[in-house]
Design a protein around this motif. Structure first.
Motif, PDB file in Angstrom:
ATOM      1  N   LEU A   8       0.611  -1.578  -0.107  1.00  0.00           N
ATOM      2  CA  LEU A   8       0.508   0.280   0.355  1.00  0.00           C
ATOM      3  C   LEU A   8       0.463   1.132   0.377  1.00  0.00           C
ATOM      4  O   LEU A   8       1.901   1.443   1.158  1.00  0.00           O
ATOM      5  N   ALA A   9       0.509   1.284  -1.172  1.00  0.00           N
ATOM      6  CA  ALA A   9       1.401   3.314  -1.392  1.00  0.00           C
ATOM      7  C   ALA A   9       1.029   4.435  -1.129  1.00  0.00           C
ATOM      8  O   ALA A   9       0.842   5.141  -2.705  1.00  0.00           O
ATOM      9  N   ALA A  10      -0.426   4.448  -1.385  1.00  0.00           N
ATOM     10  CA  ALA A  10      -1.340   5.691  -1.967  1.00  0.00           C
ATOM     11  C   ALA A  10      -1.658   6.440  -0.831  1.00  0.00           C
ATOM     12  O   ALA A  10      -2.593   7.753  -1.557  1.00  0.00           O
ATOM     13  N   TYR A  22       5.705  13.098  -1.575  1.00  0.00           N
ATOM     14  CA  TYR A  22       5.237  12.443  -1.851  1.00  0.00           C
ATOM     15  C   TYR A  22       6.260  10.484  -0.711  1.00  0.00           C
ATOM     16  O   TYR A  22       7.470  10.690  -1.024  1.00  0.00           O
ATOM     17  N   LYS A  23       5.523  10.177   0.365  1.00  0.00           N
ATOM     18  CA  LYS A  23       6.099   9.849   1.245  1.00  0.00           C
ATOM     19  C   LYS A  23       6.544   8.119   0.728  1.00  0.00           C
ATOM     20  O   LYS A  23       7.331   8.838   1.554  1.00  0.00           O
ATOM     21  N   PRO A  24       6.419   7.386  -0.484  1.00  0.00           N
ATOM     22  CA  PRO A  24       7.242   6.488  -1.067  1.00  0.00           C
ATOM     23  C   PRO A  24       8.337   6.826  -1.576  1.00  0.00           C
ATOM     24  O   PRO A  24       8.946   6.015  -1.161  1.00  0.00           O
ATOM     25  N   LEU A  25       8.850   7.764  -1.994  1.00  0.00           N
ATOM     26  CA  LEU A  25       9.782   8.431  -2.249  1.00  0.00           C
ATOM     27  C   LEU A  25      10.634   9.049  -0.746  1.00  0.00           C
ATOM     28  O   LEU A  25      11.951   9.447  -1.972  1.00  0.00           O
ATOM     29  N   CYS A  26      10.292   9.530   0.046  1.00  0.00           N
ATOM     30  CA  CYS A  26      11.212   9.233   1.545  1.00  0.00           C
ATOM     31  C   CYS A  26      12.132   9.308   1.431  1.00  0.00           C
ATOM     32  O   CYS A  26      12.457   7.891   1.422  1.00  0.00           O
ATOM     33  N   PRO A  27      13.368   9.210   1.367  1.00  0.00           N
ATOM     34  CA  PRO A  27      14.547   9.097   1.126  1.00  0.00           C
ATOM     35  C   PRO A  27      14.758   8.376   2.579  1.00  0.00           C
ATOM     36  O   PRO A  27      14.632   9.152   4.307  1.00  0.00           O
ATOM     37  N   VAL A  28      15.475   7.396   3.534  1.00  0.00           N
ATOM     38  CA  VAL A  28      15.629   6.265   4.368  1.00  0.00           C
ATOM     39  C   VAL A  28      17.507   5.741   3.772  1.00  0.00           C
ATOM     40  O   VAL A  28      17.487   4.464   3.220  1.00  0.00           O
ATOM     41  N   ALA A  29      17.971   6.130   4.947  1.00  0.00           N
ATOM     42  CA  ALA A  29      19.495   5.771   4.641  1.00  0.00           C
ATOM     43  C   ALA A  29      19.505   5.590   2.902  1.00  0.00           C
ATOM     44  O   ALA A  29      20.461   5.138   2.948  1.00  0.00           O
ATOM     45  N   GLY A  30      19.479   6.937   1.532  1.00  0.00           N
ATOM     46  CA  GLY A  30      19.675   7.236   1.166  1.00  0.00           C
ATOM     47  C   GLY A  30      19.021   6.107  -0.178  1.00  0.00           C
ATOM     48  O   GLY A  30      18.680   6.443  -1.225  1.00  0.00           O
ATOM     49  N   GLY A  56       0.042  10.774  -5.994  1.00  0.00           N
ATOM     50  CA  GLY A  56       1.247  11.597  -6.158  1.00  0.00           C
ATOM     51  C   GLY A  56       1.531  10.326  -6.955  1.00  0.00           C
ATOM     52  O   GLY A  56       2.432   9.730  -7.836  1.00  0.00           O
ATOM     53  N   ALA A  57       0.057   9.767  -7.119  1.00  0.00           N
ATOM     54  CA  ALA A  57       0.703   8.233  -7.844  1.00  0.00           C
ATOM     55  C   ALA A  57       1.056   8.803  -9.591  1.00  0.00           C
ATOM     56  O   ALA A  57       2.336   7.364 -10.030  1.00  0.00           O
ATOM     57  N   GLY A  58       1.267   9.529 -10.031  1.00  0.00           N
ATOM     58  CA  GLY A  58       2.242  10.253 -11.310  1.00  0.00           C
ATOM     59  C   GLY A  58       3.796   9.588 -11.799  1.00  0.00           C
ATOM     60  O   GLY A  58       4.117   8.700 -11.707  1.00  0.00           O
ATOM     61  N   ALA A  59       4.484  10.631 -10.067  1.00  0.00           N
ATOM     62  CA  ALA A  59       5.473  10.723  -9.629  1.00  0.00           C
ATOM     63  C   ALA A  59       6.152   8.996  -9.344  1.00  0.00           C
ATOM     64  O   ALA A  59       6.899   8.847  -9.411  1.00  0.00           O
ATOM     65  N   ILE A  60       4.842   8.183  -8.621  1.00  0.00           N
ATOM     66  CA  ILE A  60       5.449   6.909  -7.850  1.00  0.00           C
ATOM     67  C   ILE A  60       5.722   6.023  -9.083  1.00  0.00           C
ATOM     68  O   ILE A  60       7.223   5.044  -9.124  1.00  0.00           O
ATOM     69  N   ALA A  61       5.163   6.113  -9.748  1.00  0.00           N
ATOM     70  CA  ALA A  61       5.033   5.422 -10.796  1.00  0.00           C
ATOM     71  C   ALA A  61       5.568   5.623 -11.421  1.00  0.00           C
ATOM     72  O   ALA A  61       6.650   3.877 -12.624  1.00  0.00           O
ATOM     73  N   GLU A  62       6.398   6.340 -12.474  1.00  0.00           N
ATOM     74  CA  GLU A  62       7.073   7.277 -12.894  1.00  0.00           C
ATOM     75  C   GLU A  62       8.698   6.399 -12.311  1.00  0.00           C
ATOM     76  O   GLU A  62       9.845   5.671 -13.466  1.00  0.00           O
TER      77      GLU A  62
END
Length: 235
Positions: A8-10, A22-30, A56-62
């Motif tokens: 789940l990344a919605a 967008y949270k799914p793209l938040c970096p953790v340790a790079g 943020g579906a477009g950016a995450i899908a890309e």
């Protein structure tokens, strides 16, 4: 052994907006959270991941399309990211075609062995939840974590600020058709709604994962703890 994961990344992830749009793209340790999750699923032996996108579906899908992953990744979309997370779970049902899956939250950074444990346990005839009995663990936000009350290996009650809780919900489940049927009985369900239905029928079980690390990366404080964990793990 379950071989498919549902991720789940919605959601909006507004409390981490300062770290990533967008949270799914938040970096953790790079590495973005979604990269950690997909790599962990592959390490656990899963061969396919169904990623549910919304905000943020477009950016995450890309982002997903630009990379080569160690497992097959497909994307589905929730009809409305503002609705509860059970709606996002239901969006994955057609892709599963009745098979069981390991369900996980993109913002929960977990040891790959946690995915593997749920994959090997399975959903039985309902749903199985990975739980942590380390009440008071410093990585857990008591105001945000979902608490679980158990009787043996059965879930008795589940919810936030649950006074009778004897363990925590790690956010990793083994699921199957029974959960989708339970969620479908509501108009806009949360995942917890579906688990409660199955618990009332004696079909919601747990597997103890107290020996495995996990953290819900939901705010800057949790992000800092996750960074420290991952850097220590890499070292």
């Amino acid at each position: 052994m379950i071989r498919t994961g549902v991720l789940l990344a919605a959601g909006h992830g507004s409390r981490l907006r300062g770290s990533a749009p967008y949270k799914p793209l938040c970096p953790v340790a790079g590495r973005p959270l979604i990269d950690h999750a997909l790599a962990g699923m592959a390490e656990a032996g899963l061969t396919r991941a169904v990623v549910v996108l919304g905000y943020g579906a477009g950016a995450i899908a890309e982002h997903l399309a630009r990379r080569h992953w160690p497992l097959f990744v497909e994307v589905v979309f929730t009809p409305d990211p503002d609705r509860p997370n059970g709606v996002s779970v239901l969006a994955a049902a057609p892709a599963l075609k009745g098979e069981q899956a390991v369900l996980a939250m993109c913002d929960h950074l977990v040891a790959p062995a946690l995915y593997a444990r749920l994959a090997s346990t399975g959903a039985c005839d309902g749903v199985t939840l990975g739980i942590d009995r380390r009440i008071g663990h410093p990585w857990v936000d008591p105001d945000d974590v979902t608490g679980v009350e158990t009787r043996g290996a059965a879930i008795v009650a589940i919810g936030k600020r649950l006074g009778s809780a004897d363990c925590y919900d790690t956010g990793v489940f083994a699921i199957g058709p029974a959960l989708f049927a339970a969620l479908g009985s509501f108009g806009a369900p949360s995942l917890t709604d579906g688990v409660r239905v199955l618990a009332a029928e004696g079909r919601a079980g747990v597997v103890d994962c107290s020996d495995l690390d996990w953290i819900d990366v939901d705010d800057p404080a949790a992000l800092a703890k996750a960074e420290a964990w991952q850097l220590a793990r890499a070292a």
